[in-house]
Design a protein around this motif. Sequence first.
Motif, PDB file in Angstrom:
ATOM      1  N   ASN A 140       0.843  -1.195   0.000  1.00  0.00           N
ATOM      2  CA  ASN A 140       0.000   0.000   0.000  1.00  0.00           C
ATOM      3  C   ASN A 140       0.878   1.244   0.000  1.00  0.00           C
ATOM      4  O   ASN A 140       1.694   1.432   0.903  1.00  0.00           O
ATOM      5  N   LEU A 141       0.710   2.079  -1.022  1.00  0.00           N
ATOM      6  CA  LEU A 141       1.483   3.320  -1.103  1.00  0.00           C
ATOM      7  C   LEU A 141       0.757   4.488  -0.439  1.00  0.00           C
ATOM      8  O   LEU A 141       1.326   5.571  -0.297  1.00  0.00           O
ATOM      9  N   ASN A 142      -0.496   4.262  -0.048  1.00  0.00           N
ATOM     10  CA  ASN A 142      -1.286   5.309   0.612  1.00  0.00           C
ATOM     11  C   ASN A 142      -1.953   4.732   1.864  1.00  0.00           C
ATOM     12  O   ASN A 142      -3.183   4.691   1.968  1.00  0.00           O
ATOM     13  N   PRO A 143      -1.154   4.260   2.808  1.00  0.00           N
ATOM     14  CA  PRO A 143      -1.730   3.577   3.974  1.00  0.00           C
ATOM     15  C   PRO A 143      -2.446   4.528   4.929  1.00  0.00           C
ATOM     16  O   PRO A 143      -2.061   5.688   5.083  1.00  0.00           O
ATOM     17  N   ALA A 144      -3.500   4.011   5.550  1.00  0.00           N
ATOM     18  CA  ALA A 144      -4.176   4.708   6.648  1.00  0.00           C
ATOM     19  C   ALA A 144      -4.026   3.805   7.865  1.00  0.00           C
ATOM     20  O   ALA A 144      -4.608   2.722   7.916  1.00  0.00           O
TER      21      ALA A 144
ATOM     22  N   VAL B  69     -17.256  -0.456   7.489  1.00  0.00           N
ATOM     23  CA  VAL B  69     -16.995  -1.066   6.185  1.00  0.00           C
ATOM     24  C   VAL B  69     -16.487  -2.488   6.395  1.00  0.00           C
ATOM     25  O   VAL B  69     -15.631  -2.726   7.256  1.00  0.00           O
ATOM     26  N   CYS B  70     -17.004  -3.416   5.609  1.00  0.00           N
ATOM     27  CA  CYS B  70     -16.583  -4.816   5.685  1.00  0.00           C
ATOM     28  C   CYS B  70     -15.780  -5.168   4.438  1.00  0.00           C
ATOM     29  O   CYS B  70     -16.210  -4.891   3.310  1.00  0.00           O
ATOM     30  N   TYR B  71     -14.612  -5.766   4.640  1.00  0.00           N
ATOM     31  CA  TYR B  71     -13.737  -6.168   3.539  1.00  0.00           C
ATOM     32  C   TYR B  71     -13.416  -7.657   3.640  1.00  0.00           C
ATOM     33  O   TYR B  71     -13.465  -8.255   4.720  1.00  0.00           O
ATOM     34  N   ASP B  72     -13.049  -8.206   2.493  1.00  0.00           N
ATOM     35  CA  ASP B  72     -12.468  -9.550   2.426  1.00  0.00           C
ATOM     36  C   ASP B  72     -10.956  -9.372   2.313  1.00  0.00           C
ATOM     37  O   ASP B  72     -10.469  -8.758   1.357  1.00  0.00           O
TER      38      ASP B  72
ATOM     39  N   ASP C 115      -2.204  -9.668  -0.607  1.00  0.00           N
ATOM     40  CA  ASP C 115      -1.463  -8.701  -1.416  1.00  0.00           C
ATOM     41  C   ASP C 115      -1.868  -7.262  -1.113  1.00  0.00           C
ATOM     42  O   ASP C 115      -1.374  -6.318  -1.731  1.00  0.00           O
ATOM     43  N   GLY C 116      -2.757  -7.078  -0.142  1.00  0.00           N
ATOM     44  CA  GLY C 116      -3.180  -5.737   0.243  1.00  0.00           C
ATOM     45  C   GLY C 116      -4.369  -5.209  -0.535  1.00  0.00           C
ATOM     46  O   GLY C 116      -4.941  -4.179  -0.172  1.00  0.00           O
ATOM     47  N   GLY C 117      -4.776  -5.905  -1.592  1.00  0.00           N
ATOM     48  CA  GLY C 117      -5.919  -5.458  -2.389  1.00  0.00           C
ATOM     49  C   GLY C 117      -7.213  -6.038  -1.854  1.00  0.00           C
ATOM     50  O   GLY C 117      -7.846  -6.888  -2.499  1.00  0.00           O
ATOM     51  N   HIS C 118      -7.616  -5.599  -0.693  1.00  0.00           N
ATOM     52  CA  HIS C 118      -8.784  -6.165  -0.023  1.00  0.00           C
ATOM     53  C   HIS C 118     -10.064  -5.903  -0.829  1.00  0.00           C
ATOM     54  O   HIS C 118     -10.259  -4.815  -1.380  1.00  0.00           O
TER      55      HIS C 118
END
Length: 375
Positions: free
Chosen positions: A11-15, A170-173, A177-180
């Motif tokens: 991730n180049l723009n991490p939060a 927000v719900c993610y899978d 690779d960081g692309g949730h």
Amino acid sequence: QLDRTETAVNNLNPAFAKKFIIDYHFEEVQKLKFALFDQDKSSTQLYEHDFLGEFSCTLGTIVSSKKMTRTLLLGNGKPAGKGMITIAAQELSDNRVITLSMAGRKLDKKDLFGKSDPFLEFHKPGDDGKWMLVHRTEVIKYTLDPVWKPFTVPLVSLCDGDMEKLIKVVCYDYDSDGGHDFIGEFQTSVARLCEAQDASPLELECINPKKQKKKKNYKNSGIIIVKSCKITRDFSFLDYILGGCQLMFTVGIDFTASNGNPQEPSSLHYINPLGTNEYLSAIWAVGQIIQDYDSDKMFPALGFGAQLPPDWKVSHEFAINFNPRNPFCSGVEGIVQAYSACLPHIRFYGPTNFSPIINHVARFAAQATQQETAS
């Protein structure tokens, strides 16, 4: 090093969800440095990872700005490419905390050869109108019906202490690779979440807006269940003191031979021409602070590891005022006087065994729990 954030994968723009709690002292210059690294290994040693840039400032600068964005710099002071860092500060004046127990049911399947690896993110609106990440749950692997561990966050972090303020969940899978993959989201408030009770959980629909627009028969992408929601107060040290809590200060002094001959300057017990030594300095430094929180200012002072007169048997729990029935000294001054008077009349010996003194203090503590007054 104060602390570290979690790692944001690819991730180049991490939060970052991790928050740092720092005591702010208006009268002090509190210097801070934020350094970013690219994690390549599992090692905790920073030199094992690639340095991306850093930013230095004072805590006062952050507090006065509330939110600031600055350029990351390399060690030579030059810009680290286009890298920027954004830092936001918020005063934790509200000591309420919220504990949530969350679960999911029939979430959308996102993995081609499996189910989903769901996790939740909680966001609140920032002053700039953008959603700000507040908390991220752990990932639950291979399930469409996750049950997350209960978690606790400061109420001021989640909703600025305003229970009616909208928050977004927000719900993610999770993908390694960081692309949730986005599963769905909903907006609610803490007041609404508080409707959940242990016997009556709150169910909220998890909505994927794109699917909702495309499919006429779309209902939801699963249900997020608030199993319980509890708001309590996280009392500070000051709260306890203002509530009447008293602190009992007990001194334990090491009189073993490993301290050296008290007549020689190399010994920690050697009293120099100014009338002090390492032990006295420590007693004064700690005692002068603690005594403000003890109303009677009567402190037990005990020693261990010395041979005592008249039979010169070794003792690992003796009153330095030689009064076993009343080992209390009046104030820090009383401890200092008892120590100075005791020193010439004992012989340093051993071994180092301070468990009897710890047990002695534990007995005092056990007795204090039987008192009706705060202590």
